[in-house]
Design an enzyme around this catalytic site. Structure first.
Site, short mmCIF file in Angstrom:
data_model
loop_
_atom_site.label_atom_id
_atom_site.label_comp_id
_atom_site.label_asym_id
_atom_site.label_seq_id
_atom_site.Cartn_x
_atom_site.Cartn_y
_atom_site.Cartn_z
N ASN A 153 0.86 -1.18 0.00
CA ASN A 153 0.00 0.00 0.00
C ASN A 153 0.90 1.23 0.00
O ASN A 153 1.75 1.37 0.88
CB ASN A 153 -0.91 0.00 1.23
CG ASN A 153 -1.89 -1.16 1.22
OD1 ASN A 153 -2.41 -1.52 0.17
ND2 ASN A 153 -2.14 -1.75 2.37
N HIS A 204 6.67 -1.59 3.70
CA HIS A 204 6.49 -3.00 4.06
C HIS A 204 5.71 -3.70 2.96
O HIS A 204 4.89 -3.09 2.27
CB HIS A 204 5.78 -3.15 5.41
CG HIS A 204 4.51 -2.36 5.50
ND1 HIS A 204 4.50 -1.00 5.72
CD2 HIS A 204 3.22 -2.75 5.39
CE1 HIS A 204 3.24 -0.58 5.75
NE2 HIS A 204 2.44 -1.61 5.54
P1 AMP Z 1 -0.53 -0.70 5.84
O1 AMP Z 1 -1.98 -0.36 6.13
O2 AMP Z 1 -0.29 -1.20 4.44
O3 AMP Z 1 0.36 0.46 6.20
O4 AMP Z 1 -0.17 -1.92 6.77
C1 AMP Z 1 0.19 -1.78 8.11
C2 AMP Z 1 -0.05 -3.10 8.74
O5 AMP Z 1 0.68 -3.15 9.96
C3 AMP Z 1 -1.52 -3.39 9.10
O6 AMP Z 1 -1.94 -4.57 8.45
C4 AMP Z 1 -1.49 -3.54 10.62
O7 AMP Z 1 -2.39 -4.52 11.08
C5 AMP Z 1 -0.05 -3.91 10.88
N1 AMP Z 1 0.46 -3.58 12.19
C6 AMP Z 1 0.34 -2.40 12.85
N2 AMP Z 1 0.97 -2.46 14.05
C7 AMP Z 1 1.51 -3.70 14.13
C8 AMP Z 1 2.29 -4.38 15.13
N3 AMP Z 1 2.63 -3.79 16.28
N4 AMP Z 1 2.67 -5.66 14.88
C9 AMP Z 1 2.33 -6.25 13.72
N5 AMP Z 1 1.60 -5.67 12.75
C10 AMP Z 1 1.19 -4.41 12.95
#
Ligand code: AMP
Length: 113
Positions: free
Chosen positions: A86, A99
């Site tokens: 994203n 990521h």
């Molecule tokens: P995005 O919306 O593409 O920026 O993805 C961010 C992702 O990070 C989401 O799917 C969240 O659920 C995940 N996320 C946020 N905080 C954490 C955390 N502490 N550990 C693992 N995943 C996380």
């Protein structure tokens, strides 16, 4: 000083995470809010806010992230899986540290919402 992102805190060992792979360039963790039976995040150690911020110097790193995405997918016995980046608010990015999502273990729909 700018607040560290949640992923930078995980990289720096300041926040716990379920780490399934790590090497000198990246780590892979389980997403805290999984959208599929397997939902992994491939996170470069280098702080790059978003895909739009990469440059030619990141060519090798970007290739590595995809190779690792496939490696962890295979390790989780995913023959079919989806890889998502994203990029930007409208695309659904919420964490400003590049990521790669790896999702699998269920049938996917297209187009994504
Ligand atoms: P995005 O919306 O593409 O920026 O993805 C961010 C992702 O990070 C989401 O799917 C969240 O659920 C995940 N996320 C946020 N905080 C954490 C955390 N502490 N550990 C693992 N995943 C996380």
């Amino acid at each position: 000083m700018v607040e560290k992102t949640v992923f930078k805190k995980i990289i720096d060992g300041e926040l716990p995470a379920d780490v399934v792979h790590q090497d000198d360039l990246c780590l892979v963790i389980r997403d805290i809010n999984p959208q599929a039976p397997v939902h992994l995040l491939v996170i470069p150690r280098k702080e790059i806010p978003s895909l739009r911020d990469v440059g030619p110097e990141d060519r090798e790193l970007l290739g590595h992230l995809l190779l690792v995405a496939n490696q962890v997918a295979q390790h989780h016995k995913l023959s079919d899986y989806r890889v998502v980046i994203n990029c930007g608010l409208e695309a659904g990015q919420t964490v400003w540290h590049l990521h790669v999502h790896v999702l699998g273990g269920r049938e996917m729909q297209w187009p994504p919402g």
